[in-house]
Design a protein around this motif. Structure first.
Motif, mmCIF file in Angstrom:
data_model
loop_
_atom_site.group_PDB
_atom_site.id
_atom_site.type_symbol
_atom_site.label_atom_id
_atom_site.label_comp_id
_atom_site.label_asym_id
_atom_site.label_seq_id
_atom_site.Cartn_x
_atom_site.Cartn_y
_atom_site.Cartn_z
ATOM 1 N N VAL A 70 0.862 -1.227 -0.025
ATOM 2 C CA VAL A 70 -0.055 -0.200 -0.101
ATOM 3 C C VAL A 70 0.883 1.119 0.222
ATOM 4 N N PRO A 71 0.341 2.440 -0.520
ATOM 5 C CA PRO A 71 1.151 3.496 -0.592
ATOM 6 C C PRO A 71 1.232 4.257 0.715
ATOM 7 N N VAL A 72 2.356 4.784 1.119
ATOM 8 C CA VAL A 72 2.473 5.583 2.180
ATOM 9 C C VAL A 72 2.917 6.940 2.058
ATOM 10 N N THR A 73 2.611 7.854 2.947
ATOM 11 C CA THR A 73 2.899 9.130 3.126
ATOM 12 C C THR A 73 3.814 9.551 4.087
ATOM 13 N N ILE A 74 4.936 10.232 3.833
ATOM 14 C CA ILE A 74 5.981 10.466 4.816
ATOM 15 C C ILE A 74 5.556 11.552 5.370
ATOM 16 N N ASP A 75 5.430 11.641 6.696
ATOM 17 C CA ASP A 75 4.963 12.933 7.374
ATOM 18 C C ASP A 75 6.260 13.643 7.846
ATOM 19 N N GLU A 76 7.239 13.105 8.324
ATOM 20 C CA GLU A 76 8.347 13.832 8.722
ATOM 21 C C GLU A 76 9.670 12.887 8.579
ATOM 22 N N ILE A 77 10.852 13.522 7.964
ATOM 23 C CA ILE A 77 12.021 12.692 7.774
ATOM 24 C C ILE A 77 13.208 13.434 8.412
ATOM 25 N N GLU A 78 13.951 12.710 9.323
ATOM 26 C CA GLU A 78 15.035 13.509 10.074
ATOM 27 C C GLU A 78 16.265 12.933 9.865
ATOM 28 N N SER A 79 17.337 13.462 9.377
ATOM 29 C CA SER A 79 18.636 12.859 9.192
ATOM 30 C C SER A 79 19.489 14.116 9.147
ATOM 31 N N ASP A 80 20.769 13.463 9.318
ATOM 32 C CA ASP A 80 22.060 14.478 8.929
ATOM 33 C C ASP A 80 22.003 15.139 7.601
ATOM 34 N N PHE A 81 21.620 14.328 6.514
ATOM 35 C CA PHE A 81 21.607 14.581 5.091
ATOM 36 C C PHE A 81 20.267 15.318 4.878
ATOM 37 N N ASP A 82 20.118 16.174 3.870
ATOM 38 C CA ASP A 82 18.895 16.870 3.801
ATOM 39 C C ASP A 82 18.099 15.932 3.005
ATOM 40 N N LEU A 101 25.227 10.163 -1.913
ATOM 41 C CA LEU A 101 25.859 10.826 -0.538
ATOM 42 C C LEU A 101 27.256 11.095 -0.810
ATOM 43 N N THR A 102 27.361 12.207 -0.240
ATOM 44 C CA THR A 102 28.775 12.823 -0.466
ATOM 45 C C THR A 102 29.751 12.436 0.636
ATOM 46 N N LYS A 103 29.472 12.283 1.833
ATOM 47 C CA LYS A 103 30.180 11.610 3.080
ATOM 48 C C LYS A 103 29.946 10.309 3.279
ATOM 49 N N PRO A 104 31.036 9.566 3.355
ATOM 50 C CA PRO A 104 31.289 8.115 3.885
ATOM 51 C C PRO A 104 30.805 7.876 5.241
ATOM 52 N N ASP A 105 30.435 8.945 5.970
ATOM 53 C CA ASP A 105 30.175 9.023 7.671
ATOM 54 C C ASP A 105 28.978 8.193 7.829
ATOM 55 N N LYS A 106 28.686 7.816 9.047
ATOM 56 C CA LYS A 106 27.493 7.070 9.439
ATOM 57 C C LYS A 106 26.224 7.875 9.172
ATOM 58 N N LEU A 107 25.111 7.535 9.014
ATOM 59 C CA LEU A 107 23.877 8.259 8.777
ATOM 60 C C LEU A 107 22.891 7.726 9.453
ATOM 61 N N ALA A 108 22.017 8.752 10.226
ATOM 62 C CA ALA A 108 21.099 8.221 11.127
ATOM 63 C C ALA A 108 19.841 8.909 10.576
ATOM 64 N N ILE A 109 18.698 8.093 10.170
ATOM 65 C CA ILE A 109 17.589 8.622 9.728
ATOM 66 C C ILE A 109 16.243 8.279 10.551
ATOM 67 N N SER A 110 15.399 9.101 10.699
ATOM 68 C CA SER A 110 14.202 8.884 11.588
ATOM 69 C C SER A 110 13.056 9.090 10.704
#
Length: 126
Positions: A70-82, A101-110
């Motif tokens: 089923v389709p989803v709608t993203i309400d909010e996405i938070e990360s170090d990447f825009d 991605l330009t940085k090979p660093d760790k990335l946290a996404i919520s």
């Protein structure tokens, strides 16, 4: 009425009463079993049709995909990447978004997202 007729009448009344009580008890048990089976069916149906949003990192790309039917709608996405362009974005079943991605660093996404019935939240550490 004779004593024998009265005795047969009393036994018949007791038999009918016991039969009715047993019938009501068995009917109640059957209703509870049906209600339990319906709850289980609803949970299984919800799990089979719920959206599963995943985020994966493939070398220098970020993949965001809806694995659910089923389709989803993203309400909010938070990360170090825009990723603000994905806010209020509808992602259909099996649809993917790729970001370089330009940085090979760790990335946290919520991600907070919803379908037509429920709200979900997923956290990813990539």
């Amino acid at each position: 009425m004779s004593f024998t007729s009265q005795m047969i009448f009393n036994i018949t009344i007791i038999f009918i009463t016991v039969t009715l009580i047993i019938g009501v008890i068995l009917g109640g048990i059957a209703l509870f079993r049906i209600a339990g089976a319906l709850k289980l069916r609803n949970r299984m149906l919800q799990q089979a049709t719920r959206p599963y949003l995943i985020c994966q990192r493939n070398r220098q790309q970020l993949l965001i995909k809806n694995l659910g039917p089923v389709p989803v709608t993203i309400d909010e996405i938070e990360s170090d990447f825009d990723l603000s362009s994905l806010n209020q974005q509808v992602i259909y079943a099996n649809q993917s978004f790729y970001y370089n991605l330009t940085k090979p660093d760790k990335l946290a996404i919520s991600v907070r997202y919803h379908d037509e019935i429920h709200d979900y939240q997923a956290d990813f550490n990539l």
